[in-house]
Enzyme design. Structure first.
Site, PDB file in Angstrom:
ATOM      1  N   PRO A  84      52.213 -84.560  57.646  1.00 57.62           N
ATOM      2  CA  PRO A  84      53.462 -84.104  57.014  1.00 57.62           C
ATOM      3  C   PRO A  84      53.633 -84.680  55.611  1.00 57.62           C
ATOM      4  O   PRO A  84      53.209 -85.796  55.320  1.00 57.62           O
ATOM      5  CB  PRO A  84      54.552 -84.633  57.962  1.00 57.62           C
ATOM      6  CG  PRO A  84      53.862 -84.892  59.248  1.00 57.62           C
ATOM      7  CD  PRO A  84      52.462 -85.284  58.910  1.00 57.62           C
ATOM      8  N   GLY A  85      54.260 -83.898  54.751  1.00 60.11           N
ATOM      9  CA  GLY A  85      54.634 -84.392  53.439  1.00 60.11           C
ATOM     10  C   GLY A  85      53.563 -84.343  52.381  1.00 60.11           C
ATOM     11  O   GLY A  85      53.748 -84.897  51.295  1.00 60.11           O
ATOM     12  N   VAL A  86      52.431 -83.656  52.646  1.00 56.21           N
ATOM     13  CA  VAL A  86      51.365 -83.609  51.640  1.00 56.21           C
ATOM     14  C   VAL A  86      51.411 -82.325  50.822  1.00 56.21           C
ATOM     15  O   VAL A  86      50.573 -82.130  49.944  1.00 56.21           O
ATOM     16  CB  VAL A  86      49.973 -83.775  52.298  1.00 56.21           C
ATOM     17  CG1 VAL A  86      49.846 -85.135  52.942  1.00 56.21           C
ATOM     18  CG2 VAL A  86      49.717 -82.672  53.322  1.00 56.21           C
ATOM     19  N   GLY A  87      52.358 -81.434  51.115  1.00 55.69           N
ATOM     20  CA  GLY A  87      52.524 -80.256  50.267  1.00 55.69           C
ATOM     21  C   GLY A  87      51.938 -78.981  50.814  1.00 55.69           C
ATOM     22  O   GLY A  87      51.649 -78.059  50.044  1.00 55.69           O
ATOM     23  N   LYS A  88      51.786 -78.861  52.128  1.00 55.96           N
ATOM     24  CA  LYS A  88      51.182 -77.656  52.698  1.00 55.96           C
ATOM     25  C   LYS A  88      52.077 -76.437  52.478  1.00 55.96           C
ATOM     26  O   LYS A  88      51.619 -75.393  52.006  1.00 55.96           O
ATOM     27  CB  LYS A  88      50.925 -77.867  54.198  1.00 55.96           C
ATOM     28  CG  LYS A  88      50.012 -79.031  54.523  1.00 55.96           C
ATOM     29  CD  LYS A  88      49.697 -79.121  56.006  1.00 55.96           C
ATOM     30  CE  LYS A  88      50.930 -79.381  56.836  1.00 55.96           C
ATOM     31  NZ  LYS A  88      51.543 -80.697  56.561  1.00 55.96           N
ATOM     32  N   THR A  89      53.349 -76.574  52.821  1.00 53.51           N
ATOM     33  CA  THR A  89      54.273 -75.442  52.675  1.00 53.51           C
ATOM     34  C   THR A  89      54.483 -75.075  51.216  1.00 53.51           C
ATOM     35  O   THR A  89      54.505 -73.897  50.841  1.00 53.51           O
ATOM     36  CB  THR A  89      55.617 -75.778  53.339  1.00 53.51           C
ATOM     37  OG1 THR A  89      55.397 -76.093  54.721  1.00 53.51           O
ATOM     38  CG2 THR A  89      56.572 -74.597  53.239  1.00 53.51           C
TER      39      THR A  89
ATOM     40  N   SER B 152      35.642 -92.589  68.339  1.00 54.30           N
ATOM     41  CA  SER B 152      35.306 -93.305  67.111  1.00 54.30           C
ATOM     42  C   SER B 152      35.664 -94.779  67.140  1.00 54.30           C
ATOM     43  O   SER B 152      35.406 -95.493  66.174  1.00 54.30           O
ATOM     44  CB  SER B 152      35.991 -92.633  65.915  1.00 54.30           C
ATOM     45  OG  SER B 152      37.394 -92.719  66.021  1.00 54.30           O
TER      46      SER B 152
ATOM     47  N   LYS C  48      40.962 -91.659  57.177  1.00 53.41           N
ATOM     48  CA  LYS C  48      40.803 -93.037  57.643  1.00 53.41           C
ATOM     49  C   LYS C  48      40.594 -94.000  56.480  1.00 53.41           C
ATOM     50  O   LYS C  48      41.173 -95.094  56.444  1.00 53.41           O
ATOM     51  CB  LYS C  48      39.629 -93.116  58.617  1.00 53.41           C
ATOM     52  CG  LYS C  48      39.863 -92.376  59.922  1.00 53.41           C
ATOM     53  CD  LYS C  48      38.636 -92.421  60.815  1.00 53.41           C
ATOM     54  CE  LYS C  48      38.887 -91.688  62.134  1.00 53.41           C
ATOM     55  NZ  LYS C  48      37.688 -91.687  63.010  1.00 53.41           N
TER      56      LYS C  48
END
EC number: 3.4.21.53
Length: 799
Positions: free
Chosen positions: A358-363, A682, A725
């Site tokens: 969330p909050g990385v600018g997808k929309t 992992s 990561k």
């Protein structure tokens, strides 16, 4: 001075004049009318009962202040019978006396006054006039009962002269003003009688026709259906008129909208059929609103309307650069996708899916693409949708049925080639009503969506020109068929420098505007922004950063509002001031403290909200060689722990582990934040490192984190989410990261400024892991290992 028929004297010119909006006053008749215009009220204030005034009809009833050209040429002298006050003006009762010819208006303030002369009538052949009047009297007796007027009463009681009798009959017929003026303007008695006789015959014919229509309707419909009767009367009238013109009613307007919608052939046929059904049912029918709503939906959809698309790739790039910092690979792939659309002229390309925390600018990426290309942008939020009908609509057999969200979006866009963003696709659910994710398969398949059928419309709609974009947080939540239809573009998150730049160029100006703070009144230093990013947020995106800046602006707004002199003080926020505005520091870099004892290693995990670090803690105690694994771990992670322990036991000598103690001690492996589910392969390398550290009494380097899957033969296998990561390690202050050798190609996705501050160590087997992660010298009295708590409330992690 001229004498009127009543014996009264005609008024001297100029005389008071009362214009009538509608209707005509005939000589020998009495008229009651409301008076409300200011000039008309002024006239009533100047006259009394018994006075004679002029009354004349207006040509245009909408004219508020008529002039000479707005009035007819012939009027009527009238005697004022009564003037009374009512709630909204006056009520005037007048009696018509004689005709007059209007010459001019000489005054208009405060009331109308006119000049005119008495207009005497011409009797002509007196015997012919008498016979015509007698015939008219008999005919009026017959027609009166049919028309519902007082014609029969007038015929029985009137003793007026032939000309006045004709006026009385004309006044009782309720004719339009134009026809009444034809009678009033006729000064010859015989032609006037003939004209009124013709009008009486027309009224009789209309009454007969109405009776016939009423009879036809009553035979078809039962009693009490008032609205249906009125509707059938209208249809019967139209039938008798054989094609007469009528104004545009609701049905005509709906038909016109359907004609203008550019419907395909199949939709046009269905619309015509439903229109015929709508005509056959009355408004009181339950089906009426259902059919009308269905037709309105068909008319509102953009069957042929298209937006003019801008295909300037430079403009798209400029828009993306303006509104989004970094994300160079993402922007490049978007431009490649738009280039294909430009060259092919079709939207039948792979569906882009923006995946990231969330909050990385997808929309906002979707909105930027729409702005740059000129296409309307519509967002469909799919979070929490569990019903397939939410997307495909409900069938019309259900009460209150409506189309699904796809059709709603097209109606909102008003064109058939918008950009539609399907937000939070991974949050779709499934229930006993069907799977909405399965419904998306047709929508997102370029080979099938040309004939998308909504359950409500039951008509194929072409979605091939729609540019669909999707956003997800967790790709693993998507089914394989849906995942196969998407071209995934991953947005891993922002570096601290990018977050500071975003805050400086977007977040701070936005919050200043929202809080009505003048940009000159608040200044936040770069050091303060860096401290907010480091100490008050721990996220891949910038959503929490925006909330912290908003909180800071609220505190500053309070200071400005409290300023004693009313002048806004200039506030400069330094890093040292953040405690005052934002409270205590929320995040600390405690990696060194946690790994200060043997048996604790720092791992890297991927979560739906971005990368994160996790700690693997191990402990030993007297026992019988048993192993306890805790921390709400999934089956895959438990198997990784067992595989790591097996490798340690099988290579105990070369790792410096006392094999005898392994049989006499129990081991406990724990991953803190026990309330958060964790799974994935992992963490194998991290578990191996923690176990080796515990059993060999060698501490793990506090500046080192690691990820990778281990095998029983000691090989290190590649894992996913490397960029997320590594960014999480950088946020946590880690300086060295151990990665599988086969993930070296993924390092190219890591921002250069992050790579410059980290040492990336690529390994192929466990021996290289030990060399890179453990300190050389063992510590004294390794004890039982270090066990420390972990912050609760972190999202579910895939190790």
């Amino acid at each position: 001075m001229s004498q009127l028929r009543s014996g009264a004297s005609a008024p001297r010119s100029p005389f008071p004049l009362l214009p009538l909006r509608t209707g005509v006053l005939f000589p020998g008749t009495v008229l009651t009318l409301p008076v409300g215009r200011p000039r008309s009220v002024a006239l009533l204030n100047a006259v009394h009962a018994g006075d004679v005034i002029g009354v004349i009809a207006q040509r245009d009833p909408k004219r508020e202040d008529p002039r000479r050209e707005d009035l007819h040429d012939i009027g009527t002298f009238a005697r004022v019978v009564d003037i009374s006050r009512v709630s909204n003006g006056y009520r005037l009762v007048i009696e018509g006396l004689d005709r007059f010819a209007l010459s001019a208006l000489v005054e208009t303030e405060p009331t109308w006054r006119a000049e005119g002369t008495l207009a005497p009538e011409f009797l002509g052949d007196a015997e012919e006039a008498r016979l015509l009047a007698a015939s008219l009297r008999e005919r009026a007796r017959e027609v009166g009962p049919k028309t519902g007027t007082n014609l029969a009463e007038i015929a029985a009681t009137s003793r007026a002269e032939p000309g006045v009798f004709a006026d009385q009959v004309a006044g009782a017929l309720g004719l339009p003003t134009e026809k009444e003026m034809e009678v009033l303007s006729e000064l010859r008695v015989v032609p006037r009688l003939q004209r009124v006789a013709g009008l009486l015959a027309e009224a009789s014919a209309l009454a007969d026709l109405k009776k016939k229509i009423d009879g036809d309707v009553r035979r078809e419909l039962g009693k009490g259906q008032r609205e249906v009767i009125l509707r059938e009367q209208l249809r019967a009238i139209q039938k008798e008129l054989a094609g007469g013109e009528e104004g545009e009613d609701e049905l005509s307007a709906l038909r016109r909208r359907l004609d203008e919608a550019g419907l395909p052939e199949e939709a046009r046929a269905v619309a015509d059929r439903e229109l015929r059904r709508l005509e056959s049912v009355g408004p009181q029918s339950a089906e009426h609103n259902v059919i009308r709503t269905y037709l309105e939906w068909i008319a509102d959809l953009p069957w042929s309307a298209r937006a003019e698309v801008k295909d300037d790739l430079d403009a798209v790039k400029a828009k993306l650069d303006e509104e989004h910092r970094g994300l160079d690979d993402v922007k490049r792939r978007i431009l490649e996708h738009m280039a294909v659309l430009k060259l092919t002229g079709k939207a039948r390309a792979t569906i882009l899916c923006f995946a990231g925390p969330p909050g990385v600018g997808k929309t906002s990426l979707g909105q930027s693409i729409a702005d740059a290309t000129g296409r309307p942008f519509v967002r469909i939020s799919l979070g929490g949708v569990h019903d397939e009908a939410e997307l495909r609509g409900h069938r019309r057999t259900y009460v209150g049925a409506l189309p699904g969200r796809i059709v709603h979006a097209l109606k909102k866009a008003k064109v058939k080639n918008p950009i539609v963003l399907l937000d939070e696709v991974d949050k779709l659910g499934a229930g006993w009503r069907g799977s909405p994710e399965a419904a998306l398969l047709e929508v997102l398949d370029p080979e099938q969506n040309r004939t998308f059928v909504d359950h409500y419309l039951e008509l194929p709609f072409d979605l091939s020109e729609v540019v669909f974009l999707c956003t997800v947080n967790d790709l693993g939540a998507l089914s394989a068929p849906l995942r196969d239809r998407l071209e995934v573009i991953e947005l891993s998150g922002y570096t601290p420098d990018e977050k500071i730049a975003i805050a400086r160029s977007h977040l701070v100006p936005k919050q200043l505007k929202e809080h009505a703070i003048d940009p000159g009144s608040l200044s936040i230093t770069d050091e303060a922004l860096a401290a907010i990013v480091r100490d008050y947020t721990r996220e891949a995106g910038v959503r929490q950063l925006g909330r912290e800046i908003k909180k800071l602006c609220r505190a500053v707004a309070l200071e400005i509002a409290r300023a004693a002199d009313g002048k806004a003080p200039r506030v400069v926020v330094e890093a040292s001031d953040l405690g005052t505005y934002l409270g205590k520091v929320r995040f600390f870099s405690d990696v060194a403290e946690r790994t200060s004892v043997a048996g604790v290693a720092t791992g890297l995990a991927w979560t739906p909200v971005g990368g994160d670090i996790l700690f693997i803690e191990t402990s030993r105690m007297p026992g019988k060689g048993r192993v306890e694994i805790t921390g709400q771990l999934g089956d895959v992670m438990k198997e990784s722990a067992k595989a790591a322990l097996t490798y340690v036991r099988s290579h105990a000598i070369e790792l410096g582990v006392d094999t005898a103690k392994l049989e006499a001690e129990d081991l406990h492996i724990h991953v803190p934040a026990g309330g958060v589910p964790k799974d994935g392969p992992s963490a194998g390398v991290t578990m191996f490192t923690a176990l080796t550290s515990l059993l060999s009494a060698r501490r793990v380097r506090s500046d080192t984190a690691m990820t990778g899957e281990c095998t029983l033969r000691g090989r290190v296998l590649p894992v996913g989410g490397i960029k997320s990561k590594v960014l999480a390690a950088h946020r946590a202050g880690i300086k060295r990261v151990v990665l599988p050798q086969k993930n070296a190609r993924d390092a190219e996705e890591i921002p250069k400024e992050v790579r410059a501050e980290l040492e990336l160590i690529f390994v192929e087997d466990m021996s290289q892991v030990i060399a890179a992660a453990l300190e050389e010298a063992p510590i004294e009295a390794a004890g039982t290992g270090g066990v420390t708590g972990a912050a609760a409330g972190e999202p579910a992690a895939a190790a």
